[in-house]
Design a protein around this motif. Structure first.
Motif, PDB file in Angstrom:
ATOM      1  N   PRO A 219       0.815  -1.220   0.000  1.00  0.00           N
ATOM      2  CA  PRO A 219       0.000   0.000   0.000  1.00  0.00           C
ATOM      3  C   PRO A 219       0.856   1.281   0.000  1.00  0.00           C
ATOM      4  N   LEU A 220       1.967   1.267   0.717  1.00  0.00           N
ATOM      5  CA  LEU A 220       2.854   2.432   0.734  1.00  0.00           C
ATOM      6  C   LEU A 220       3.587   2.580  -0.591  1.00  0.00           C
ATOM      7  N   MET A 221       3.980   1.466  -1.174  1.00  0.00           N
ATOM      8  CA  MET A 221       4.658   1.492  -2.477  1.00  0.00           C
ATOM      9  C   MET A 221       3.744   2.146  -3.519  1.00  0.00           C
ATOM     10  N   ARG A 222       2.479   1.777  -3.495  1.00  0.00           N
ATOM     11  CA  ARG A 222       1.515   2.371  -4.440  1.00  0.00           C
ATOM     12  C   ARG A 222       1.270   3.841  -4.131  1.00  0.00           C
ATOM     13  N   LYS A 223       1.044   4.146  -2.865  1.00  0.00           N
ATOM     14  CA  LYS A 223       0.718   5.516  -2.467  1.00  0.00           C
ATOM     15  C   LYS A 223       1.811   6.500  -2.874  1.00  0.00           C
ATOM     16  N   TYR A 224       3.069   6.107  -2.683  1.00  0.00           N
ATOM     17  CA  TYR A 224       4.183   7.001  -2.981  1.00  0.00           C
ATOM     18  C   TYR A 224       4.824   6.724  -4.341  1.00  0.00           C
ATOM     19  N   LYS A 225       4.142   5.909  -5.161  1.00  0.00           N
ATOM     20  CA  LYS A 225       4.563   5.630  -6.543  1.00  0.00           C
ATOM     21  C   LYS A 225       6.027   5.179  -6.621  1.00  0.00           C
ATOM     22  N   ILE A 226       6.354   4.195  -5.786  1.00  0.00           N
ATOM     23  CA  ILE A 226       7.701   3.642  -5.760  1.00  0.00           C
ATOM     24  C   ILE A 226       7.738   2.427  -6.674  1.00  0.00           C
ATOM     25  N   PHE A 227       8.542   2.538  -7.734  1.00  0.00           N
ATOM     26  CA  PHE A 227       8.627   1.471  -8.725  1.00  0.00           C
ATOM     27  C   PHE A 227       9.979   0.777  -8.718  1.00  0.00           C
ATOM     28  N   SER A 228      10.966   1.401  -8.088  1.00  0.00           N
ATOM     29  CA  SER A 228      12.312   0.836  -8.004  1.00  0.00           C
ATOM     30  C   SER A 228      12.823   1.008  -6.583  1.00  0.00           C
ATOM     31  N   ILE A 229      13.628   0.048  -6.159  1.00  0.00           N
ATOM     32  CA  ILE A 229      14.251   0.152  -4.845  1.00  0.00           C
ATOM     33  C   ILE A 229      15.745  -0.066  -5.005  1.00  0.00           C
ATOM     34  N   PRO A 230      16.553   0.475  -4.136  1.00  0.00           N
ATOM     35  CA  PRO A 230      16.175   1.246  -2.965  1.00  0.00           C
ATOM     36  C   PRO A 230      15.650   2.635  -3.337  1.00  0.00           C
ATOM     37  N   THR A 231      14.643   3.061  -2.612  1.00  0.00           N
ATOM     38  CA  THR A 231      14.131   4.426  -2.712  1.00  0.00           C
ATOM     39  C   THR A 231      14.215   5.053  -1.333  1.00  0.00           C
ATOM     40  N   LEU A 232      14.767   6.240  -1.284  1.00  0.00           N
ATOM     41  CA  LEU A 232      14.840   7.005  -0.044  1.00  0.00           C
ATOM     42  C   LEU A 232      13.889   8.183  -0.170  1.00  0.00           C
ATOM     43  N   ILE A 233      13.060   8.391   0.834  1.00  0.00           N
ATOM     44  CA  ILE A 233      12.170   9.542   0.865  1.00  0.00           C
ATOM     45  C   ILE A 233      12.337  10.240   2.211  1.00  0.00           C
ATOM     46  N   VAL A 234      12.520  11.549   2.161  1.00  0.00           N
ATOM     47  CA  VAL A 234      12.556  12.346   3.374  1.00  0.00           C
ATOM     48  C   VAL A 234      11.178  12.976   3.542  1.00  0.00           C
ATOM     49  N   PHE A 235      10.581  12.746   4.706  1.00  0.00           N
ATOM     50  CA  PHE A 235       9.291  13.332   5.051  1.00  0.00           C
ATOM     51  C   PHE A 235       9.524  14.439   6.067  1.00  0.00           C
ATOM     52  N   LYS A 236       8.921  15.586   5.820  1.00  0.00           N
ATOM     53  CA  LYS A 236       8.941  16.695   6.785  1.00  0.00           C
ATOM     54  C   LYS A 236       7.505  17.142   6.966  1.00  0.00           C
ATOM     55  N   GLY A 237       7.066  17.198   8.214  1.00  0.00           N
ATOM     56  CA  GLY A 237       5.699  17.617   8.493  1.00  0.00           C
ATOM     57  C   GLY A 237       4.657  16.732   7.824  1.00  0.00           C
ATOM     58  N   GLY A 238       4.978  15.458   7.680  1.00  0.00           N
ATOM     59  CA  GLY A 238       4.035  14.510   7.092  1.00  0.00           C
ATOM     60  C   GLY A 238       3.973  14.532   5.578  1.00  0.00           C
ATOM     61  N   GLU A 239       4.811  15.350   4.944  1.00  0.00           N
ATOM     62  CA  GLU A 239       4.806  15.470   3.486  1.00  0.00           C
ATOM     63  C   GLU A 239       6.139  15.018   2.910  1.00  0.00           C
ATOM     64  N   VAL A 240       6.103  14.524   1.653  1.00  0.00           N
ATOM     65  CA  VAL A 240       7.342  14.177   0.963  1.00  0.00           C
ATOM     66  C   VAL A 240       8.123  15.463   0.727  1.00  0.00           C
ATOM     67  N   TYR A 241       9.368  15.474   1.173  1.00  0.00           N
ATOM     68  CA  TYR A 241      10.234  16.630   1.030  1.00  0.00           C
ATOM     69  C   TYR A 241      11.220  16.424  -0.120  1.00  0.00           C
ATOM     70  N   LYS A 242      11.953  15.309  -0.073  1.00  0.00           N
ATOM     71  CA  LYS A 242      12.900  14.951  -1.139  1.00  0.00           C
ATOM     72  C   LYS A 242      12.898  13.441  -1.309  1.00  0.00           C
ATOM     73  N   GLN A 243      13.351  13.009  -2.497  1.00  0.00           N
ATOM     74  CA  GLN A 243      13.319  11.585  -2.811  1.00  0.00           C
ATOM     75  C   GLN A 243      14.510  11.236  -3.695  1.00  0.00           C
ATOM     76  N   SER A 244      14.997  10.007  -3.551  1.00  0.00           N
ATOM     77  CA  SER A 244      16.102   9.514  -4.368  1.00  0.00           C
ATOM     78  C   SER A 244      15.901   8.027  -4.635  1.00  0.00           C
ATOM     79  N   VAL A 245      16.280   7.599  -5.837  1.00  0.00           N
ATOM     80  CA  VAL A 245      16.174   6.188  -6.202  1.00  0.00           C
ATOM     81  C   VAL A 245      17.569   5.676  -6.544  1.00  0.00           C
ATOM     82  N   GLY A 246      17.901   4.499  -6.019  1.00  0.00           N
ATOM     83  CA  GLY A 246      19.187   3.883  -6.318  1.00  0.00           C
ATOM     84  C   GLY A 246      20.197   4.113  -5.215  1.00  0.00           C
ATOM     85  N   VAL A 247      21.380   3.551  -5.422  1.00  0.00           N
ATOM     86  CA  VAL A 247      22.462   3.663  -4.445  1.00  0.00           C
ATOM     87  C   VAL A 247      23.118   5.025  -4.594  1.00  0.00           C
TER      88      VAL A 247
END
Length: 102
Positions: free
Chosen positions: A63-91
């Motif tokens: 459910p989280l993978m779908r909600k945040y549209k994560i199609f590749s891993i590793p994916t790093l997401i920084v959340f601030k105040g409950g919102e996606v702040y920044k995101q990165s895919v890969g090593v």
């Protein structure tokens, strides 16, 4: 020390309701690049000051993978105040991970 494991059930409380930024590592046991990134994430988790680091097993969190549209891993997401702040895919390097938190 590794990042705290977070599940679908406690994601809301541990990540979205956190009063400090949260670095979320979406990973899987079978993922080679995830294993390459894991020591870096553990090191950052040990040094965390003013933010926290958690890990979400992608295979157990569809459910989280779908909600945040994560199609590749590793994916790093920084959340601030409950919102996606920044995101990165890969090593990425430790410095690049820390840059996500700025």
């Amino acid at each position: 020390m590794a990042a705290q494991t977070v599940t679908v059930e406690d994601f809301q409380k541990e990540v979205l309701e956190s009063d400090i930024p949260v670095l979320v590592d979406f990973w899987a046991e079978w993922c080679g690049p995830c294993k390459m990134l894991s020591p870096t994430i553990a090191e950052i988790a040990d040094e965390a000051d003013g933010f926290k680091v958690v890990a979400v097993n992608a295979d157990e969190a569809m459910p989280l993978m779908r909600k945040y549209k994560i199609f590749s891993i590793p994916t790093l997401i920084v959340f601030k105040g409950g919102e996606v702040y920044k995101q990165s895919v890969g090593v990425i390097s430790k410095e690049e991970v820390l840059d996500l938190l700025k």
